[in-house]
Design an enzyme around this catalytic site. Sequence first.
Site, PDB file in Angstrom:
ATOM      1  CG  HIS A  55      26.735  48.128  14.567  1.00 19.05           C
ATOM      2  ND1 HIS A  55      27.624  47.396  15.318  1.00 19.05           N
ATOM      3  CD2 HIS A  55      25.527  47.547  14.764  1.00 19.05           C
ATOM      4  CE1 HIS A  55      26.973  46.435  15.953  1.00 19.05           C
ATOM      5  NE2 HIS A  55      25.690  46.488  15.620  1.00 19.05           N
ATOM      6  CG  ASP A 111      44.694  23.454   0.450  1.00 17.68           C
ATOM      7  OD1 ASP A 111      43.727  24.236   0.567  1.00 17.68           O
ATOM      8  OD2 ASP A 111      45.859  23.785   0.732  1.00 17.68           O
ATOM      9  CE1 TYR A 152      16.477  31.203   8.386  1.00 14.99           C
ATOM     10  CE2 TYR A 152      15.851  33.049   7.005  1.00 14.99           C
ATOM     11  CZ  TYR A 152      15.588  32.207   8.061  1.00 14.99           C
ATOM     12  OH  TYR A 152      14.463  32.381   8.808  1.00 14.99           O
ATOM     13  CB  SER A 161      24.500  20.173  13.687  1.00 15.31           C
ATOM     14  OG  SER A 161      23.348  20.948  13.549  1.00 15.31           O
ATOM     15  CB  THR A 214      13.522  27.154  12.257  1.00 14.60           C
ATOM     16  OG1 THR A 214      13.588  27.762  10.966  1.00 14.60           O
ATOM     17  CG2 THR A 214      14.591  27.757  13.137  1.00 14.60           C
ATOM     18  CG  HIS A 222      14.647  36.858   4.782  1.00 17.59           C
ATOM     19  ND1 HIS A 222      14.413  37.399   6.014  1.00 17.59           N
ATOM     20  CD2 HIS A 222      14.534  35.528   4.942  1.00 17.59           C
ATOM     21  CE1 HIS A 222      14.153  36.436   6.873  1.00 17.59           C
ATOM     22  NE2 HIS A 222      14.216  35.287   6.253  1.00 17.59           N
ATOM     23  CB  SER A 278      35.521  38.663  -1.452  1.00 14.07           C
ATOM     24  OG  SER A 278      35.841  37.876  -0.338  1.00 14.07           O
ATOM     25  CB  SER A 279      30.776  36.481  -0.770  1.00 12.09           C
ATOM     26  OG  SER A 279      30.993  37.186   0.400  1.00 12.09           O
ATOM     27  CD  GLU A 317      24.375  38.392   4.228  1.00 12.42           C
ATOM     28  OE1 GLU A 317      24.554  38.099   3.037  1.00 12.42           O
ATOM     29  OE2 GLU A 317      25.245  38.250   5.109  1.00 12.42           O
ATOM     30  CD1 TRP A 344      21.071  47.079   7.761  1.00 13.00           C
ATOM     31  CD2 TRP A 344      22.144  45.669   6.413  1.00 13.00           C
ATOM     32  NE1 TRP A 344      20.339  45.920   7.705  1.00 13.00           N
ATOM     33  CE2 TRP A 344      20.974  45.029   6.889  1.00 13.00           C
ATOM     34  CE3 TRP A 344      22.987  44.952   5.551  1.00 13.00           C
ATOM     35  CZ2 TRP A 344      20.618  43.730   6.513  1.00 13.00           C
ATOM     36  CZ3 TRP A 344      22.614  43.659   5.189  1.00 13.00           C
ATOM     37  CH2 TRP A 344      21.448  43.060   5.670  1.00 13.00           C
ATOM     38  CE  LYS A 353      18.825  23.141  10.044  1.00 10.20           C
ATOM     39  NZ  LYS A 353      20.116  22.462   9.996  1.00 10.20           N
ATOM     40  CG  HIS A 405       9.440  38.702   6.130  1.00  7.00           C
ATOM     41  ND1 HIS A 405       9.702  37.359   6.179  1.00  7.00           N
ATOM     42  CD2 HIS A 405      10.624  39.305   6.353  1.00  7.00           C
ATOM     43  CE1 HIS A 405      10.992  37.176   6.416  1.00  7.00           C
ATOM     44  NE2 HIS A 405      11.566  38.324   6.525  1.00  7.00           N
ATOM     45  CG  HIS A 406      12.831  42.223   5.654  1.00  4.27           C
ATOM     46  ND1 HIS A 406      13.568  42.296   6.809  1.00  4.27           N
ATOM     47  CD2 HIS A 406      12.999  40.960   5.193  1.00  4.27           C
ATOM     48  CE1 HIS A 406      14.162  41.144   7.029  1.00  4.27           C
ATOM     49  NE2 HIS A 406      13.839  40.309   6.074  1.00  4.27           N
ATOM     50  NE  ARG A 408      15.930  49.215  12.676  1.00  2.00           N
ATOM     51  CZ  ARG A 408      16.183  48.326  11.707  1.00  2.00           C
ATOM     52  NH1 ARG A 408      15.188  47.779  11.038  1.00  2.00           N
ATOM     53  NH2 ARG A 408      17.416  47.991  11.402  1.00  2.00           N
TER      54      ARG A 408
END
Lengths: 380, 542
Positions: free
Chosen positions: B79, B108, B259, B270, B330, B255, B171-172, B257, B144, B333, B304-305, B452
Amino acid sequence: MKRLQQLLAGIVLSGLGTVVHADYTLNMPVGVTELSRETYGLHMMVIYICAAIGLVVFGAMFYSIYAFRKEKHPVPATFHENSKIEILWTIIPFLILIAMVYPATDLTIKHYDTENAEMTIKITGYQWRWRYDYVDEGFGFMSSLKADSNAARQIDSGISPRKVHNYLQAVDHPLVIPVNTKIRFLMTSADVIHAWWVPEFGWKRDAIPGFITDAWASIDKVGIYHGACAELCGRDHGFMPIVVDVRSKEDYQAWLAEKKLILEQDNAQADRVWSKNELMVKGKDIYLSACAGCHQPNGEGIKGSFPAIKASPVATGDKDSHIELVLEGKGAMTGFAEALSPVELAAVITYQRNAFENNSGDLVQPAKIKEWLEDLGYDE
Amino acid sequence: MVSVTNPIDDHEHHHGPAKGWMRWIVTTNHKDIGTLYLVFALAMLFVGGMFALTIRAELFRPGLQLVDPEFFNSLTTMHALIMVFGAVMPAFVGFANWMIPMMIGAPDMALPRMNNMSFWVLVFAGLLLLSTFFMEGGAPAAGWTLYPPLSIQGAHNIPFVVFSVHLLGISSIMGSINIIVTILNMRAPGMTLMKMPLFVWTWLITAFLLISVLPVFAAAVTMLLTDAHFGTSFFNAAGGGDPVLYQHLFWFFGHPEVYIIVLPSFGLVSTIVPTFSRKHLFGYSSMVYATGSIAFLSMIVWAHHQFTVGMPLAGELFFMYATLLIAVPTGVKVFNWIATMWQGSITLETPMLFSVGFIFLFTLGGFTGLMVAMAPADLQYHDSYFVVAHFHYTLVVGGTFPVFAATYYWLPKWTGHMYDENLAKLHFWLSFIGFNLTFMPQHFLGLAGMPRRIPDYAIQFADFNMMSSIGAFILGLSQLIFVYNIIKTIRSGDPVSDEVWEGAENMGLEWNLPSPPPYHTFQTPPDAYLIDKVTATEVTMR
Ligand SMILES: [Cu+2]
């Protein structure tokens, strides 16, 4: 219905940023240790700060949507920057953060202060049970999900979880510790990473194979406390609960004395010859708590993940290689040399060789296991 | 195919797309590739959504009813992987392809053939990942994050997962290089960096972030592969390694990722909020600087994870402080968006509804973010449902609400047809209610002690889980309205003007093109005065 109303009320209230104080399962428990109480305090402080910020920010947003909607405010203003206010709303959050960081730093330091503990418990994670070792007393035991929960949680068991007392929260042997005693917990693992978490104590700590982590607690209220493994550790991660039985110091001493007596008797038992029936009865018990998690209660394993015991080349083949595999482990399976006593090991190996129509007729005596353990260099 | 030998000739003959279905295989057109990305993302949203609904169905009541615990773990793992790498990231690349050339006045993307390749590599990577479901031992089931030793314990799927991650990364990275090169080299004359729409800015920064962190992830999973199959011990303590090393490497990617997903969505919001407030974005330059600081900070907060792994006290404190700092840019924003709305002239068409919904819910996710950033309190929150609630408030809201908003915003431009506003509003409200019903109760479950990634739970968690599951089905099924509305728009929507939204021609170059735009746009760059008109330049001179 009343229950549902309470739930909805709780959600609405907290949605508004108002915090629900009831000790109903809406909030973090205050807990029974200094660390848990201070953690709760920090948690509430941050919630209040966020609620205040939320009030201002969302207030301004919804006010704009209402007051500056096109019907009411057809001509938009044209401003699009203002250095003063932009600097202000960069600095103010920064100052709020500094205010939050002070108590958080103090509490972190306190969490790390495991010195001057009065006793030490070593916790080892296994797939999927816990082992508790009383380091100062020189004994320990495994703690697994209780049999009635284990039966009910099997898919299509036909047993309603609601009919099982303390479903998924009961174990065969809880950790017993004394009240008002600073206890240092050492965490490690025999296989993959687990995490030991009892919310009422105020923390969780990872149990990492090959490393030792530590944490501490001094519990100030006698009682039974529940927790669970918090780090995904494979198939039965959801089925390795923690139960801690906190007793008065006297009751703890009495329990300790009794436990040691039983242990001595067990040790004496290891030197006598056991009958097949005795071994099979005890072996079945051990099998269900130590092996069935992977190899399944019917011994058929799970294809692709866990090999079967039934008709397996190991359980029907050479006795010594079977003993060696159980003691030392292989691949994903951990060795059980230290996790189980010689009597338990002898019983479970005998059981595996004779149950599930394996019928080898072989008996393994505790004395034989003791020889093996000496040869392999395990100090009993 | 486009001839590169004689660019002047090329300008003269206006060729359309290739005929038939081959158009979609061989296309090098940024609009076609954008569409491919968006369709792929939508398909993966439903695949990942099906996994989520199976999870929520199992958790509807206590006891195991539907799936084996190991398969349940595969579902939670897949998932996340499918949603992050298959749905959300490709959706933003889709918008980048469609909109960046049109927003900066370029004909293009700079590297059209690589553009085609990065899309098709993504498709194969996704299929490779999904194919693990049909292997002996099943799909990856270690979460994951793929933490060892669990992820390599007897798993047949590791080589496939690792190769798939490599392909996704290739790819990315190709996509990111393309975006950077396009933005830095192909802007129309007069489109200076500080005049670019914020969506372009956020993607420029995101692309750099992707290039910085994806190789670390690729390296980490390669080390998993060699640990599993070639006898190395990077993460095996018995061989002198350390399982926690993997966690550091993973989160150094993981992390940022977060953002990588959220920055482009900031860019979309925006872009949309000013249009429906009829007022230019407030604090444009501080938005750019805030985006840059968030990207930088996101690379120094990873541990922090791992507040519960028992790292040294100094590490615990450093990562707490650095993480809290992210709240400052943040916050800027959020304040800027609200200041944009302040004294505007606001209407609440669906793109605006989803944007306001995003600001509201994402800020709530930010609040719980502040909470989990507090290291000592995180020793309670970590790996509980509180964290699940927190990151769905940021990632589901950040990864889908702005995407829905942007789809409704630009779909009329792309197709020349208006979508059904009533259906779209229904989609918003059902998504909003379904989302909150799903994830708000999960906060309470986590605080009450529910870990979890468990397929079954104790009885006291039953009520909230049931609510959450009901919410999930509302949220999931309401996405069918979205698909139906898109199809209906393409087939039979009312024709729209070039501007589409009132006053939008002052809000972006794309609204000065015909609806739908021709296959090739801005083959001659737009006039400088047009660029000034769509940026706030003139108003600054006031
Ligand atoms: Cu575990």
